[in-house]
Design a protein around this motif. Structure first.
Motif, PDB file in Angstrom:
ATOM      1  N   UNK A  45       0.845  -1.197   0.000  1.00 41.35           N
ATOM      2  CA  UNK A  45       0.000   0.000   0.000  1.00 41.35           C
ATOM      3  C   UNK A  45       0.880   1.247   0.000  1.00 41.35           C
ATOM      4  N   UNK A  46       1.938   1.243   0.799  1.00 39.55           N
ATOM      5  CA  UNK A  46       2.869   2.364   0.841  1.00 39.55           C
ATOM      6  C   UNK A  46       3.553   2.586  -0.500  1.00 39.55           C
ATOM      7  N   UNK A  47       3.942   1.504  -1.169  1.00 40.57           N
ATOM      8  CA  UNK A  47       4.566   1.620  -2.489  1.00 40.57           C
ATOM      9  C   UNK A  47       3.580   2.233  -3.482  1.00 40.57           C
ATOM     10  N   UNK A  48       2.334   1.815  -3.419  1.00 37.38           N
ATOM     11  CA  UNK A  48       1.310   2.370  -4.302  1.00 37.38           C
ATOM     12  C   UNK A  48       1.085   3.848  -4.051  1.00 37.38           C
ATOM     13  N   UNK A  49       1.025   4.242  -2.784  1.00 38.55           N
ATOM     14  CA  UNK A  49       0.846   5.667  -2.451  1.00 38.55           C
ATOM     15  C   UNK A  49       2.050   6.491  -2.884  1.00 38.55           C
ATOM     16  N   UNK A  50       3.238   5.955  -2.714  1.00 39.42           N
ATOM     17  CA  UNK A  50       4.445   6.646  -3.155  1.00 39.42           C
ATOM     18  C   UNK A  50       4.427   6.850  -4.669  1.00 39.42           C
ATOM     19  N   UNK A  51       4.034   5.826  -5.407  1.00 35.28           N
ATOM     20  CA  UNK A  51       3.963   5.940  -6.869  1.00 35.28           C
ATOM     21  C   UNK A  51       2.909   6.973  -7.275  1.00 35.28           C
ATOM     22  N   UNK A  52       1.763   6.990  -6.598  1.00 35.95           N
ATOM     23  CA  UNK A  52       0.714   7.961  -6.907  1.00 35.95           C
ATOM     24  C   UNK A  52       1.189   9.391  -6.617  1.00 35.95           C
ATOM     25  N   UNK A  53       1.880   9.589  -5.521  1.00 37.43           N
ATOM     26  CA  UNK A  53       2.419  10.915  -5.199  1.00 37.43           C
ATOM     27  C   UNK A  53       3.460  11.341  -6.229  1.00 37.43           C
ATOM     28  N   UNK A  54       4.298  10.416  -6.654  1.00 32.70           N
ATOM     29  CA  UNK A  54       5.321  10.734  -7.644  1.00 32.70           C
ATOM     30  C   UNK A  54       4.687  11.144  -8.965  1.00 32.70           C
ATOM     31  N   UNK A  55       3.673  10.427  -9.410  1.00 35.71           N
ATOM     32  CA  UNK A  55       2.975  10.773 -10.654  1.00 35.71           C
ATOM     33  C   UNK A  55       2.340  12.142 -10.529  1.00 35.71           C
ATOM     34  N   UNK A  56       1.733  12.428  -9.379  1.00 36.39           N
ATOM     35  CA  UNK A  56       1.096  13.725  -9.164  1.00 36.39           C
ATOM     36  C   UNK A  56       2.119  14.850  -9.234  1.00 36.39           C
ATOM     37  N   UNK A  57       3.216  14.721  -8.542  1.00 39.53           N
ATOM     38  CA  UNK A  57       4.221  15.776  -8.505  1.00 39.53           C
ATOM     39  C   UNK A  57       4.922  15.902  -9.854  1.00 39.53           C
ATOM     40  N   UNK A  58       5.217  14.785 -10.487  1.00 40.92           N
ATOM     41  CA  UNK A  58       6.012  14.796 -11.728  1.00 40.92           C
ATOM     42  C   UNK A  58       5.215  15.243 -12.941  1.00 40.92           C
ATOM     43  N   UNK A  59       3.975  14.805 -13.079  1.00 40.22           N
ATOM     44  CA  UNK A  59       3.217  15.068 -14.297  1.00 40.22           C
ATOM     45  C   UNK A  59       2.026  16.007 -14.098  1.00 40.22           C
ATOM     46  N   UNK A  60       1.212  15.758 -13.104  1.00 36.16           N
ATOM     47  CA  UNK A  60      -0.010  16.544 -12.929  1.00 36.16           C
ATOM     48  C   UNK A  60       0.308  17.934 -12.402  1.00 36.16           C
ATOM     49  N   UNK A  61       1.237  18.044 -11.449  1.00 36.07           N
ATOM     50  CA  UNK A  61       1.599  19.349 -10.896  1.00 36.07           C
ATOM     51  C   UNK A  61       2.093  20.327 -11.950  1.00 36.07           C
ATOM     52  N   UNK A  62       3.079  19.977 -12.749  1.00 43.70           N
ATOM     53  CA  UNK A  62       3.546  20.888 -13.803  1.00 43.70           C
ATOM     54  C   UNK A  62       2.473  21.204 -14.848  1.00 43.70           C
ATOM     55  N   UNK A  63       1.566  20.295 -15.118  1.00 37.44           N
ATOM     56  CA  UNK A  63       0.506  20.549 -16.094  1.00 37.44           C
ATOM     57  C   UNK A  63      -0.415  21.668 -15.614  1.00 37.44           C
ATOM     58  N   UNK A  64      -0.639  21.791 -14.319  1.00 39.34           N
ATOM     59  CA  UNK A  64      -1.488  22.861 -13.797  1.00 39.34           C
ATOM     60  C   UNK A  64      -0.732  24.171 -13.618  1.00 39.34           C
ATOM     61  N   UNK A  65       0.581  24.115 -13.637  1.00 38.56           N
ATOM     62  CA  UNK A  65       1.344  25.320 -13.388  1.00 38.56           C
ATOM     63  C   UNK A  65       2.077  25.869 -14.595  1.00 38.56           C
ATOM     64  N   UNK A  66       1.761  25.404 -15.792  1.00 38.64           N
ATOM     65  CA  UNK A  66       2.503  25.823 -16.982  1.00 38.64           C
ATOM     66  C   UNK A  66       2.303  27.276 -17.341  1.00 38.64           C
ATOM     67  N   UNK A  67       1.135  27.866 -17.028  1.00 41.00           N
ATOM     68  CA  UNK A  67       0.872  29.259 -17.408  1.00 41.00           C
ATOM     69  C   UNK A  67       1.496  30.266 -16.454  1.00 41.00           C
ATOM     70  N   UNK A  68       2.024  29.798 -15.300  1.00 39.22           N
ATOM     71  CA  UNK A  68       2.594  30.722 -14.332  1.00 39.22           C
ATOM     72  C   UNK A  68       4.099  30.891 -14.507  1.00 39.22           C
ATOM     73  N   UNK A  69       4.702  30.257 -15.496  1.00 45.21           N
ATOM     74  CA  UNK A  69       6.132  30.370 -15.720  1.00 45.21           C
ATOM     75  C   UNK A  69       6.412  31.727 -16.359  1.00 45.21           C
TER      76      UNK A  69
END
Length: 70
Positions: A45-69
């Motif tokens: 379960x911890x490995x799954x949560x870690x992978x989900x957090x990594x995907x969020x930070x790596x891909x989803x986070x930058x996708x929402x912040x691209x216009x603020x650069x």
């Protein structure tokens, strides 16, 4: 006399009870197996949560912040 009866007479009140992992540690073998099962499940379960957090930070986070650069 069968082996079961001899064992029952030798163990007396301890007959049929779970054996301890170590004589001085009040944890039975069955409890030890349950702990391993739960900790293994928790690790996955911890490995799954870690992978989900990594995907969020790596891909989803930058996708929402691209216009603020700037």
């Amino acid at each position: 006399m069968g082996e079961s009866k001899r064992r029952k007479e030798a163990l007396k009140e301890k007959y049929g009870q779970d054996a301890y992992i170590l004589p001085w540690l009040p944890i039975t073998k069955k409890q030890g197996e349950q702990f391993v099962k739960w900790s293994n499940q928790g690790a996955w379960i911890g490995i799954g949560l870690l992978a989900a957090c990594w995907v969020t930070v790596r891909f989803i986070g930058p996708a929402f912040g691209w216009w603020q650069v700037n």
